[in-house]
Design a protein around this motif. Structure first.
Motif, PDB file in Angstrom:
ATOM      1  N   LEU A   1       0.823  -1.216   0.000  1.00 29.49           N
ATOM      2  CA  LEU A   1       0.000   0.000   0.000  1.00 29.49           C
ATOM      3  C   LEU A   1       0.853   1.260   0.000  1.00 29.49           C
TER       4      LEU A   1
ATOM      5  N   PRO B   1      -0.735  -5.008  -4.159  1.00 30.84           N
ATOM      6  CA  PRO B   1      -1.157  -5.778  -2.979  1.00 30.84           C
ATOM      7  C   PRO B   1      -1.848  -7.086  -3.333  1.00 30.84           C
TER       8      PRO B   1
ATOM      9  N   PHE C   1      -7.278  -3.954   9.390  1.00 29.07           N
ATOM     10  CA  PHE C   1      -7.030  -2.527   9.563  1.00 29.07           C
ATOM     11  C   PHE C   1      -7.488  -2.041  10.934  1.00 29.07           C
TER      12      PHE C   1
ATOM     13  N   TYR D   1     -16.854  -3.331   4.511  1.00 27.16           N
ATOM     14  CA  TYR D   1     -17.693  -2.674   3.512  1.00 27.16           C
ATOM     15  C   TYR D   1     -19.086  -2.505   4.110  1.00 27.16           C
TER      16      TYR D   1
ATOM     17  N   LEU E   1     -13.668 -12.457  -5.713  1.00 34.44           N
ATOM     18  CA  LEU E   1     -12.810 -11.784  -6.699  1.00 34.44           C
ATOM     19  C   LEU E   1     -11.809 -12.771  -7.297  1.00 34.44           C
TER      20      LEU E   1
ATOM     21  N   ARG F   1      -9.175 -16.074   3.392  1.00 32.29           N
ATOM     22  CA  ARG F   1      -8.324 -15.984   2.203  1.00 32.29           C
ATOM     23  C   ARG F   1      -7.172 -16.996   2.242  1.00 32.29           C
TER      24      ARG F   1
ATOM     25  N   GLU G   1      -8.195   0.380   0.306  1.00 34.25           N
ATOM     26  CA  GLU G   1      -6.982  -0.401   0.599  1.00 34.25           C
ATOM     27  C   GLU G   1      -7.356  -1.846   0.906  1.00 34.25           C
ATOM     28  N   ALA G   2      -8.446  -2.027   1.678  1.00 30.06           N
ATOM     29  CA  ALA G   2      -8.893  -3.389   2.000  1.00 30.06           C
ATOM     30  C   ALA G   2      -9.270  -4.121   0.717  1.00 30.06           C
ATOM     31  N   ALA G   3      -9.957  -3.416  -0.196  1.00 29.58           N
ATOM     32  CA  ALA G   3     -10.370  -4.035  -1.455  1.00 29.58           C
ATOM     33  C   ALA G   3      -9.157  -4.380  -2.311  1.00 29.58           C
ATOM     34  N   GLU G   4      -8.144  -3.482  -2.264  1.00 27.44           N
ATOM     35  CA  GLU G   4      -6.924  -3.727  -3.034  1.00 27.44           C
ATOM     36  C   GLU G   4      -6.227  -4.989  -2.531  1.00 27.44           C
ATOM     37  N   VAL G   5      -6.168  -5.114  -1.193  1.00 26.75           N
ATOM     38  CA  VAL G   5      -5.560  -6.303  -0.597  1.00 26.75           C
ATOM     39  C   VAL G   5      -6.416  -7.540  -0.916  1.00 26.75           C
ATOM     40  N   ASP G   6      -7.750  -7.341  -0.922  1.00 24.58           N
ATOM     41  CA  ASP G   6      -8.658  -8.449  -1.240  1.00 24.58           C
ATOM     42  C   ASP G   6      -8.521  -8.897  -2.693  1.00 24.58           C
TER      43      ASP G   6
ATOM     44  N   ALA H   1      -9.213  -6.593  -5.550  1.00 25.04           N
ATOM     45  CA  ALA H   1     -10.099  -5.894  -6.485  1.00 25.04           C
ATOM     46  C   ALA H   1      -9.302  -4.991  -7.428  1.00 25.04           C
TER      47      ALA H   1
END
Lengths: 362, 297
Positions: A53, A73, A82, A88, A103, A151, B196-201, B203
């Motif tokens: 990040l 990432p 976090f 979400y 995803l 995950r 950032e969470a989505a990027e790590v996930d 997306a």
């Protein structure tokens, strides 16, 4: 699971002030490593660089042997929890936890199995159709951890995950994270400013200050053999007592009171050198034992904690804190004799703050 | 119970009524009375020139409106302008908001540029764009010519279809910045950590937009749509200054027809009837939006 290696990792913004200075660090497969330090020390930045990040100004980050500097990432196979949970809000708990798997085009029955397993493990299986707004802080943090678990990543990254919780919940979640690590055997890198979290959770602790790695060792070594006065003062509550003194032959002179330093090697310290003598509060006693030496002191302040009492004492020109039995009730001003075993004493160079000699026993 | 007792105290109640009275009086004066007056007027033949004085005609005006092709044409233009310019302004505004939300070193010039079209008076925008679309001197034809499209210059404001398109383009330009401002406010409320969470996930940028930005922006989008739709139904200034409703009523909206009927033809009764029709249309659309807004989580 995988190991993580940092080699000379540096970070600067706009090529000016350095936030991190050439950090070297190895995290072994399945190890729980905690980055600890005060606000602004660069610990979260370092974690975010491992996550991808934040860009890496110089140096190398390896995950499972692969250099990941240029990888986004999503290609690093890491999961992150976090500080503000980052759930979400428009998705249900199930959707939150399943998002990363969907995803990655994981089959739906596999997603369901993994989410249910993680939800049972974290005791949130009865509320998977709710949205995050309907949950308490502790439950939200469980979902955030669940989202990471499903995950099955190579490395888990936790960025101050407990700092938004109240004290009691923080203690509960801390134990749960520890149990989770024991059960999953995952490689975890965890950032906190709370030294209690660091001590209780970590296999190894990296203490950071001003963008420098001050010490990287086991909690036991960090506590008993701090590498610098910063580590000595940061780890431990109350912290290690640090008293100015001078080297006088084979003893430290605390302004009239001599602490013998027999059988210690003090490389590089000349006679008369300015030193700092460090001793943990629990090693200052009110009763003599074994090879203790006596130090004349006077009571300044009592802070009863129930099981014990923290006593602030005047020792020469300095003030020190001793951890005393709960029965101690001498009023302020009372002269007392403190006893310390010289082998429990640490010595630091006063100018640089680096350790010259660690306690030989604890 | 003490609180309830206090509320039930007649003195307190009188005080509450006294304190609320000015607001109610003002509301009655500037909202309730004009609406009531227009509804009342719509049942009268109230032509100020050439009529039979102020004569009650019941629902005659409504019957006339129902068979009036000009009314239906103007209504259709109004609805078409709304259906075209509101979604277009939403898309353009969303693009502008996303652009303005990028981490620019200096944000204020971007936000100022975003504000300017919104701050400009509608009639002003209409006049500027009338020049842009001018057949001989307009920048639009100049650009078309430079791009190599030969032949006769397009008479943008003199052909019905092109004039309608030109009016729509102008409205979209003028109103996108308002959309962008509301959406930008919504965008800045989305926490960075979600991306950032989505990027790590895992997306992609598009998936982040679809899965985070759009759903989290929905309340702002609905609010922007409500405001924009209501003002779109009242479209007047831009077509009035660009085309005066022409050519051959091709760009005449309901608001322009009301203005023409009431001010130019001095037919206050029929003008009021048309105004009631526009009011009902606005009310229906607002009700649908508000119901949608109430369902937004």
């Amino acid at each position: 699971m995988a190991d993580v290696a940092l080699r000379g990792v540096s970070k600067s913004y706009d090529g000016r002030s350095d936030v991190l200075h050439g950090i070297d660090l190895d995290v072994r497969h399945g190890e729980f490593v905690v980055f600890v330090g005060p606000s602004g020390c660069g610990k979260s930045t370092l974690l975010r660089m491992i996550a991808g990040l934040e860009s890496i100004t110089a140096g190398e980050v390896r995950i499972g042997g692969q250099v990941v500097n240029a990888l986004p990432p999503r290609s690093r196979d890491i999961a992150m929890v976090f500080q503000d949970y980052a759930l979400y809000p428009h998705k249900t708990l199930f959707e939150n936890m399943a998002f990363g798997l969907r995803l990655r085009k994981t089959p739906e029955d596999e997603i369901r199995r993994r989410v249910m397993d993680a939800a049972k493990l974290l005791r949130i299986d009865g509320m998977l159709d709710r949205r995050p707004a309907a949950l308490s802080g502790g439950q939200r943090q469980r979902v955030a951890i669940g989202r990471a678990i499903v995950r099955e990543p190579k490395v888990f990254l936790f960025d101050e995950p407990l700092s938004n919780l109240d004290a009691q919940l923080r203690n509960e979640m801390r134990s749960e994270i520890k149990r989770l690590h024991q059960r999953l055997g995952a490689t975890i890198i965890y950032v906190t400013h709370d030294q209690v979290e660091a001590m209780t959770l970590a296999d190894r602790i990296a203490v950071l200050s001003g963008g420098h790695r001050m010490q990287y060792d086991t909690p036991d070594a960090i506590y008993h053999r701090p590498a610098t006065t910063f580590v000595a003062g940061f780890i431990g509550a109350p912290p290690m007592n640090l008293v100015d003194c001078r080297l006088d032959g084979d003893a430290a002179d605390l302004g009239g009171v001599r602490v013998p330093l027999a059988s210690r090697s003090l490389a590089g310290a000349a006679r008369g050198a300015a030193l700092k003598l460090g001793v943990r509060p629990e090693n200052l006693r009110l009763a003599r034992a074994g090879a203790d030496i006596a130090l004349p002191a006077a009571v300044c302040l009592l802070e009863p904690l129930g099981a014990e009492v923290l006593v602030t004492l005047k020792l020469g020109a300095a003030e020190v804190v001793a951890r005393c039995p709960a029965a101690f009730r001498e009023p302020p001003g009372t002269p007392v004799t403190l006893y310390v075993d010289p082998s429990h004493v640490a010595l630091f160079d006063a100018a640089s703050g680096t350790a010259l000699s660690a306690p030989s026993a604890h | 119970m003490a609180i309830l007792d206090r509320v039930r105290d007649p003195g307190e109640r009188t005080l509450a009524v006294v304190l609320l009275a000015p607001a109610f009086a003002l509301l009655a004066l500037i909202v309730v009375y004009p609406i009531g007056r227009i509804i009342y007027q719509s049942f009268f033949d109230a032509r100020l020139s050439g009529g039979h004085g102020h004569r009650f005609v019941g629902l005659d005006n409504y019957r006339i409106a129902f068979h009036d092709t000009e009314f239906w044409t103007a209504t259709w233009h109004t609805v078409a302008i709304t259906l075209i310019t509101v979604p277009a302004a939403l898309v353009v505004g969303l693009g502008l908001a996303l652009l303005a939300n990028l981490p620019f070193r200096r944000r204020w010039p971007v936000r100022l540029a975003l504000l300017l079209p919104w701050a400009m008076p509608l009639a002003f925008a209409g006049l500027i764009f009338a020049w842009f679309f001018h057949t001989e001197y307009g920048i639009v034809n100049d650009v078309v010519r430079r791009l190599g499209a030969g032949g006769e210059p397009t008479m943008w404001l003199l052909r019905p279809g092109w004039a309608f398109a030109a009016v729509c383009v102008t409205i979209v330009w003028k109103t996108s910045s308002f959309m962008a401002l509301i959406l930008l406010a919504g965008l800045t409320m989305i926490p960075r950590s979600l991306y950032e969470a989505a990027e790590v996930d895992g997306a992609s940028h598009f998936q982040q937009f679809r899965e985070i930005t759009l759903p989290m922006l929905m309340p702002s989008i609905v609010v922007a749509l409500i405001f924009r739709t209501i003002t779109a139904l009242q479209t007047f200034d831009i077509p009035y200054t660009m085309t005066r409703g022409g050519p051959a009523d091709a760009t005449e909206t309901l608001a322009m027809l009301i203005h023409k009927t009431t001010i130019d033809y001095l037919d206050v009764g029929y003008g009021s009837t048309l105004a009631v029709a526009m009011f009902v249309l606005s009310l229906a659309v607002t009700t649908v939006y508000l119901r949608r807004l109430a369902r937004t989580p």
